[in-house]
Design an enzyme around this catalytic site. Structure first.
Site, short mmCIF file in Angstrom:
data_model
loop_
_atom_site.label_atom_id
_atom_site.label_comp_id
_atom_site.label_asym_id
_atom_site.label_seq_id
_atom_site.Cartn_x
_atom_site.Cartn_y
_atom_site.Cartn_z
N THR A 1 0.82 -1.21 0.00
CA THR A 1 0.00 0.00 0.00
C THR A 1 0.86 1.27 0.00
OG1 THR A 1 -1.64 -1.21 1.26
CG2 THR A 1 -1.88 1.18 1.19
N VAL A 2 1.75 1.39 0.99
CA VAL A 2 2.54 2.63 1.11
C VAL A 2 3.63 2.69 0.05
CG1 VAL A 2 4.00 4.00 2.63
CG2 VAL A 2 2.03 2.79 3.57
N LYS B 1 3.14 5.52 18.06
CA LYS B 1 3.22 6.88 17.52
C LYS B 1 3.53 7.89 18.63
CE LYS B 1 -0.02 5.71 13.81
NZ LYS B 1 -1.47 5.59 13.54
N VAL C 1 4.02 8.57 11.73
CA VAL C 1 3.06 9.14 12.68
C VAL C 1 2.06 10.02 11.94
CG1 VAL C 1 2.73 10.55 14.74
CG2 VAL C 1 4.82 9.21 14.49
N GLY D 1 0.13 9.75 9.39
CA GLY D 1 0.00 9.69 7.93
C GLY D 1 0.48 10.94 7.21
N ALA E 1 12.72 -3.68 -4.93
CA ALA E 1 12.59 -5.10 -4.60
C ALA E 1 11.18 -5.32 -4.07
CB ALA E 1 13.61 -5.51 -3.55
#
Lengths: 441, 441
Positions: free
Chosen positions: B18-19, B208, B135, B137, B48
């Site tokens: 996702t990220v 966080k 932290v 987003g 990778a």
């Protein structure tokens, strides 16, 4: 700058008024903390002031009253300009930059109106002209746009960027008070200047919006193209109608990138009550920013005050002190956040802007008036979203209308026609409504 | 790093979930904009991944599935770690840092639990381990604490830093729904994981908060000392009583510097409805920060999502690319914002924390119970601020109390005594109330 990492970073301050005095206080009080952050001492070595207060004398290295003595001091790495205004501030900043010194300023008028030439000069001399404190006081919105949101194409931003205006509108909304009454009280409390024009007619906000738009979109500063309306025409009646429709009225600066060009405008704006921005009250400032990757983020806090503004001045000092400590060859950040500016983006005329509108049309209560108004709006492709027409004991009753999205030029034509109708018996009030849809619109 | 300014900045990405996928998308879509900001191209040169989606193949320089091949690639200037978890993420990051590469990660568990050794390694090799995206987003809160508020001694911060938890509490508050029902729906909508423990029991928020506390106060990361309560014990009944008293319940992470030590705690918290933070709803995050100079500022926006998180990953990339372009000798910013850490500040046990409290005590409606409770509280120096005791048709009726500021150890003793009273017929619910007074308390 091309300096070798020195053992300490030397600060000169010109002007020890509210912001300059606050800056000196923060640098003194948090000296150890700042050294921990930077890795080197940050030391005030030269101050020019005409307003030294007795409690500031101890330990302050005042060289006299001449700011140019600081701008020409070879030991000063960075000059803090907190004189304000243009003369002599412009020349002092110019001289310091030409001498290869960084400059930090809280002077929004100077940046908004003379920034282009000063930034060019800074770049030419390999130094930085920093201005975090010139917009929204203690909220680090400049660094946020320059660094924190740097991955984003900024679609738009909208801000409550004048605390005096927000205080007045907050009081009017909470207690149904008149603009003039609240302004008078604000002046007595010291929240508003004796001459409140800069604040209540939107000039201060327009300075700040000009700066925000430049750093958001990478365009040159264009203060003269920022459309500006003040809040003096806002009435408790309009606040009350807006409230009935689910809105509050805030004085916003809005900058938006559209396929047609860039919008830059400051005016009273209706916001849905559920918006976080609509709940920013009193003297606080807040900026809502929409980026293509992040979506919407909001930044709020104190927009003025000696210590809040000094917080941002000293943040700029730390930023540049850290760069010197790291031994950079040139400033890490371009002054406006872009190494190449967008010079092709034109600023839209207000008549080319698209918006939703709130209209209050005073009419004599005659059959068919509403139908006639609706017809005129329809002719100009303006759709009605909502209408309020209350019962009235007098002959005169306002028709309140929320429109859907329309081009301002068309709205102006429609309102001209409507105002010529015999039943319309007074000035038509028009305010823009901001729904904050996503990007790219 | 000690590199000469090169012609471009080369990025390696390990993990295209996702990220990682969002990061690739932002770097691709905003390639030109990023080059304008940095002054050099920022190019993804080695990826990778074990999860390459067909639509990602075109033009992506995938070298294979081995993240160490990227960590050892001499052409890569910066490695983006978006694998998640500890194994192999820790070793990959370690290897990249040891090879003199910058690392950017969104991995909050890795930073919170293993950050101290990784930051030391980064410093040793003259590179930076950046973690803005770990932290909140897309909210650039790390840079805000490190740079924008750098002039301040941070007194405290309080954040809604888990979107899932905020969504659940928002739904419970708006519709009087049960925790379990909303959680189930959130899982169906994809807002909550199949195993929601990390989110609803506060572990994610504690990771966080640990990071925020370190960068705010300059203390080493101490995840194991962060006190953590989840939201699974919050009931519609407590939300309703809180509402009657003028409060909403939010799941907050709070870090505060006190004369006795540092508080780090995650728990359901009552906030006055008028607080802007109390109006941050749904999956949004927000952090309220109090600095000695600036006062209180608030930062809100999306705390998760591929593109919002990628916004922060790419901001870190741009930050380091700009430094390379400026030819720095070492990173401008220490990883935790301080060149010298505060190693003397101890973290307080939760029993040493002072707070105001909300108590709900289920009692059988007998004469004298309230008086007895008040007496016990008084014995422990706990003053009552407000009480609600409603009429009830059943024998059992809750007594709801707001206390003034008290030490938690004393409150615990008092509650133990109260719970032994014959009239108390169930578990006593206790939540902390946060009035957000100014600094230094």
């Amino acid at each position: 700058m091309n300096k070798q990492a020195a053992q300490q970073f030397n600060i000169g301050i010109v002007g020890l008024g509210t912001v300059g005095g606050g800056t000196l206080e923060v640098l003194t009080r948090n000296k150890q903390l700042i050294e921990q952050r930077v890795g080197q001492p940050v030391v005030v070595t030269n101050v020019a002031t005409r307003t030294l207060r007795p409690e500031q004398v101890a330990g302050v290295p005042v060289s006299g009253t001449d700011p140019f003595a600081v701008a020409n001091d070879p030991n000063v790495d960075l000059l803090v300009e907190t004189i304000g205004g243009f003369d002599p501030a412009f020349e002092v900043v110019r001289q310091a930059l030409a001498n290869g010194k960084h400059v930090v300023t809280a002077n929004k008028a100077l940046i908004a109106e003379r920034g282009n030439e000063l930034f060019a000069l800074a770049e030419q001399h390999g130094v930085c002209l920093a201005y975090e404190s010139s917009v929204a006081g203690g909220i680090p919105i400049i660094k946020t746009l320059r660094d924190g949101l740097a991955a984003n194409r900024i679609d738009w931003l909208a801000g409550i960027i004048n605390g005096t205006g927000n205080y007045i509108l907050t009081e009017m909304s909470a207690y149904g008070r008149l603009f003039a009454d609240v302004l008078k009280e604000a002046q007595e409390l010291g929240y508003a200047e004796a001459d409140p024009t800069f604040d209540v007619e939107g000039i201060d906000a327009a300075h700040k919006l000009t700066i925000l738009a430049s750093i958001a979109f990478g365009i040159p500063l264009q203060f003269d193209k920022t459309y500006t309306e003040g809040i003096s025409y806002v009435t408790p009646e309009d606040i009350s109608y807006a409230n009935d429709l689910g809105y509050v009225i805030k004085h916003l600066g809005i900058a938006r990138r559209t396929p047609k060009g860039v919008e830059m405008r400051v005016h009273p704006t209706l916001l849905a009550k559920s918006q976080l921005l609509a709940n920013v009250n009193g003297v606080d400032n807040a900026i809502l920013v929409h980026g293509d990757a992040v979506g919407s983020t909001l930044y709020s806090g104190p927009g003025a005050g000696a210590m809040a503004t000094a917080s941002s001045v000293v943040a700029d000092i730390i930023d540049l002190a850290r760069q010197q400590a790291a031994g950079v060859g040139k400033p890490v950040y371009p002054s406006l956040g872009y190494t190449q500016m967008e010079t092709e983006l034109r600023v839209l005329d207000i008549e080319d802007v698209e918006s939703e509108y709130y209209l209050r049309i005073p009419v004599q209560d005659k059959v068919g008036v509403m139908a006639r108004i609706a017809t005129v709006l329809e002719t100009h492709n303006i759709n009605i979203e909502a209408v309020i027409q209350k019962e009235s004991e007098s002959d005169e009753v306002p028709i309140v209308i929320l429109t859907q999205r329309a081009i301002e030029r068309e709205l102006n034509k429609a309102l001209e026609e409507i105002s010529e109708h015999a039943a319309v018996c007074g000035e038509i009030i028009r305010m823009r409504v901001e729904p904050f849809h996503g990007g790219g619109n």
